[in-house]
Design a protein around this motif. Structure first.
Motif, mmCIF file in Angstrom:
data_model
loop_
_atom_site.group_PDB
_atom_site.id
_atom_site.type_symbol
_atom_site.label_atom_id
_atom_site.label_comp_id
_atom_site.label_asym_id
_atom_site.label_seq_id
_atom_site.Cartn_x
_atom_site.Cartn_y
_atom_site.Cartn_z
ATOM 1 N N ASP A 59 42.462 41.611 43.772
ATOM 2 C CA ASP A 59 42.508 40.418 44.618
ATOM 3 C C ASP A 59 41.261 39.554 44.415
ATOM 4 O O ASP A 59 41.352 38.326 44.309
ATOM 5 C CB ASP A 59 42.630 40.801 46.098
ATOM 6 N N LEU A 60 40.107 40.199 44.354
ATOM 7 C CA LEU A 60 38.858 39.457 44.151
ATOM 8 C C LEU A 60 38.825 38.786 42.779
ATOM 9 O O LEU A 60 38.350 37.655 42.648
ATOM 10 C CB LEU A 60 37.658 40.388 44.297
ATOM 11 N N LYS A 61 39.342 39.479 41.770
ATOM 12 C CA LYS A 61 39.400 38.876 40.438
ATOM 13 C C LYS A 61 40.261 37.615 40.459
ATOM 14 O O LYS A 61 39.916 36.592 39.865
ATOM 15 C CB LYS A 61 39.961 39.865 39.417
ATOM 16 N N MET A 62 41.398 37.713 41.151
ATOM 17 C CA MET A 62 42.303 36.574 41.210
ATOM 18 C C MET A 62 41.642 35.413 41.958
ATOM 19 O O MET A 62 41.701 34.263 41.519
ATOM 20 C CB MET A 62 43.622 36.948 41.890
ATOM 21 N N VAL A 63 40.998 35.715 43.073
ATOM 22 C CA VAL A 63 40.326 34.665 43.844
ATOM 23 C C VAL A 63 39.227 34.022 43.008
ATOM 24 O O VAL A 63 39.084 32.794 42.992
ATOM 25 C CB VAL A 63 39.760 35.253 45.157
ATOM 26 N N ASN A 64 38.462 34.835 42.297
ATOM 27 C CA ASN A 64 37.389 34.295 41.456
ATOM 28 C C ASN A 64 37.947 33.378 40.370
ATOM 29 O O ASN A 64 37.376 32.326 40.085
ATOM 30 C CB ASN A 64 36.589 35.421 40.804
ATOM 31 N N SER A 65 39.053 33.779 39.778
ATOM 32 C CA SER A 65 39.608 32.941 38.718
ATOM 33 C C SER A 65 40.205 31.655 39.293
ATOM 34 O O SER A 65 40.155 30.604 38.663
ATOM 35 C CB SER A 65 40.647 33.704 37.913
ATOM 36 N N LEU A 66 40.741 31.735 40.502
ATOM 37 C CA LEU A 66 41.263 30.534 41.137
ATOM 38 C C LEU A 66 40.140 29.584 41.527
ATOM 39 O O LEU A 66 40.326 28.371 41.589
ATOM 40 C CB LEU A 66 42.095 30.887 42.377
ATOM 41 N N LEU A 67 38.975 30.158 41.771
ATOM 42 C CA LEU A 67 37.829 29.336 42.135
ATOM 43 C C LEU A 67 37.113 28.779 40.907
ATOM 44 O O LEU A 67 36.114 28.093 41.042
ATOM 45 C CB LEU A 67 36.843 30.150 42.981
ATOM 46 N N GLY A 68 37.615 29.108 39.731
ATOM 47 C CA GLY A 68 37.035 28.532 38.531
ATOM 48 C C GLY A 68 36.327 29.523 37.638
ATOM 49 O O GLY A 68 35.761 29.140 36.633
ATOM 50 N N SER A 69 36.365 30.793 37.953
ATOM 51 C CA SER A 69 35.730 31.786 37.109
ATOM 52 C C SER A 69 36.519 31.927 35.810
ATOM 53 O O SER A 69 37.737 32.010 35.808
ATOM 54 C CB SER A 69 35.685 33.138 37.831
ATOM 55 N N GLU A 70 35.823 31.931 34.711
ATOM 56 C CA GLU A 70 36.471 32.000 33.399
ATOM 57 C C GLU A 70 36.841 33.426 33.014
ATOM 58 O O GLU A 70 37.653 33.641 32.127
ATOM 59 C CB GLU A 70 35.538 31.417 32.326
ATOM 60 N N GLU A 71 36.246 34.399 33.648
ATOM 61 C CA GLU A 71 36.425 35.791 33.256
ATOM 62 C C GLU A 71 37.869 36.264 33.346
ATOM 63 O O GLU A 71 38.370 36.928 32.460
ATOM 64 C CB GLU A 71 35.558 36.704 34.122
ATOM 65 N N ASN A 72 38.557 35.932 34.407
ATOM 66 C CA ASN A 72 39.878 36.497 34.660
ATOM 67 C C ASN A 72 40.981 35.438 34.647
ATOM 68 O O ASN A 72 42.037 35.632 35.241
ATOM 69 C CB ASN A 72 39.876 37.224 36.009
ATOM 70 N N LYS A 73 40.735 34.354 33.964
ATOM 71 C CA LYS A 73 41.693 33.258 33.964
ATOM 72 C C LYS A 73 43.023 33.687 33.363
ATOM 73 O O LYS A 73 44.092 33.357 33.883
ATOM 74 C CB LYS A 73 41.130 32.067 33.188
ATOM 75 N N ARG A 74 42.968 34.424 32.265
ATOM 76 C CA ARG A 74 44.194 34.864 31.589
ATOM 77 C C ARG A 74 45.021 35.762 32.521
ATOM 78 O O ARG A 74 46.221 35.586 32.646
ATOM 79 C CB ARG A 74 43.840 35.620 30.310
ATOM 80 N N GLU A 75 44.359 36.712 33.176
ATOM 81 C CA GLU A 75 45.056 37.607 34.095
ATOM 82 C C GLU A 75 45.703 36.829 35.234
ATOM 83 O O GLU A 75 46.826 37.114 35.637
ATOM 84 C CB GLU A 75 44.090 38.648 34.656
ATOM 85 N N THR A 76 44.998 35.852 35.750
ATOM 86 C CA THR A 76 45.532 35.054 36.846
ATOM 87 C C THR A 76 46.733 34.244 36.393
ATOM 88 O O THR A 76 47.735 34.158 37.101
ATOM 89 C CB THR A 76 44.449 34.118 37.396
ATOM 90 N N LYS A 77 46.636 33.654 35.207
ATOM 91 C CA LYS A 77 47.774 32.889 34.686
ATOM 92 C C LYS A 77 48.992 33.783 34.520
ATOM 93 O O LYS A 77 50.116 33.394 34.867
ATOM 94 C CB LYS A 77 47.414 32.236 33.351
ATOM 95 N N LEU A 78 48.782 34.988 34.007
ATOM 96 C CA LEU A 78 49.895 35.930 33.848
ATOM 97 C C LEU A 78 50.500 36.298 35.206
ATOM 98 O O LEU A 78 51.727 36.374 35.356
ATOM 99 C CB LEU A 78 49.431 37.186 33.119
ATOM 100 N N LYS A 79 49.647 36.525 36.180
ATOM 101 C CA LYS A 79 50.124 36.867 37.523
ATOM 102 C C LYS A 79 50.888 35.698 38.140
ATOM 103 O O LYS A 79 51.960 35.893 38.733
ATOM 104 C CB LYS A 79 48.930 37.253 38.409
ATOM 105 N N ILE A 80 50.375 34.489 37.983
ATOM 106 C CA ILE A 80 51.050 33.309 38.526
ATOM 107 C C ILE A 80 52.400 33.126 37.841
ATOM 108 O O ILE A 80 53.416 32.865 38.502
ATOM 109 C CB ILE A 80 50.168 32.050 38.377
ATOM 110 N N ASN A 81 52.425 33.285 36.526
ATOM 111 C CA ASN A 81 53.694 33.182 35.802
ATOM 112 C C ASN A 81 54.688 34.234 36.260
ATOM 113 O O ASN A 81 55.885 33.960 36.402
ATOM 114 C CB ASN A 81 53.466 33.285 34.289
ATOM 115 N N SER A 82 54.203 35.434 36.504
ATOM 116 C CA SER A 82 55.068 36.506 37.002
ATOM 117 C C SER A 82 55.624 36.142 38.377
ATOM 118 O O SER A 82 56.823 36.332 38.652
ATOM 119 C CB SER A 82 54.284 37.810 37.084
ATOM 120 N N LEU A 83 54.782 35.608 39.249
ATOM 121 C CA LEU A 83 55.233 35.199 40.576
ATOM 122 C C LEU A 83 56.242 34.058 40.490
ATOM 123 O O LEU A 83 57.242 34.034 41.234
ATOM 124 C CB LEU A 83 54.037 34.783 41.440
#
Length: 96
Positions: A59-83
């Protein structure tokens, strides 16, 4: 008869010692079984805690990537696409 009496006494002493060892081993066995149960409980509790912490970390990784963190952007995009796919599937099911 004296030899037989000594043999019986010797057997009684050996039996008593064996009985004491048996009692001691039964107590030790009970203690070890209790320790096993306690260890299993602790392991289960720690496994649950690990699962909770991993979920929080995701959850924290996703929040960080939504806030602009570059580290987990790919994971967040995959999760958003899955949703989005799940939402599209639900909409398709409702449309039928």
């Amino acid at each position: 008869m004296n030899g037989l009496s000594e043999l019986i006494d010797s057997l009684e002493i050996k039996f008593f010692k064996l009985n004491q060892k048996l009692i001691k081993l039964e107590r030790r066995n009970t203690e070890l079984l209790e320790k096993i149960k306690e260890s299993e409980y602790i392991q289960t509790r720690q496994s649950n805690e690990i699962a909770t912490l991993r979920s929080q970390l995701d959850d924290l990784k996703m929040v960080n990537s939504l806030l602009g963190s570059e580290e987990n952007k790919r994971e967040t995009k995959l999760k958003i696409n899955s949703l989005i796919r799940e939402i599209d599937y639900c909409i398709a099911q409702l449309s039928d």
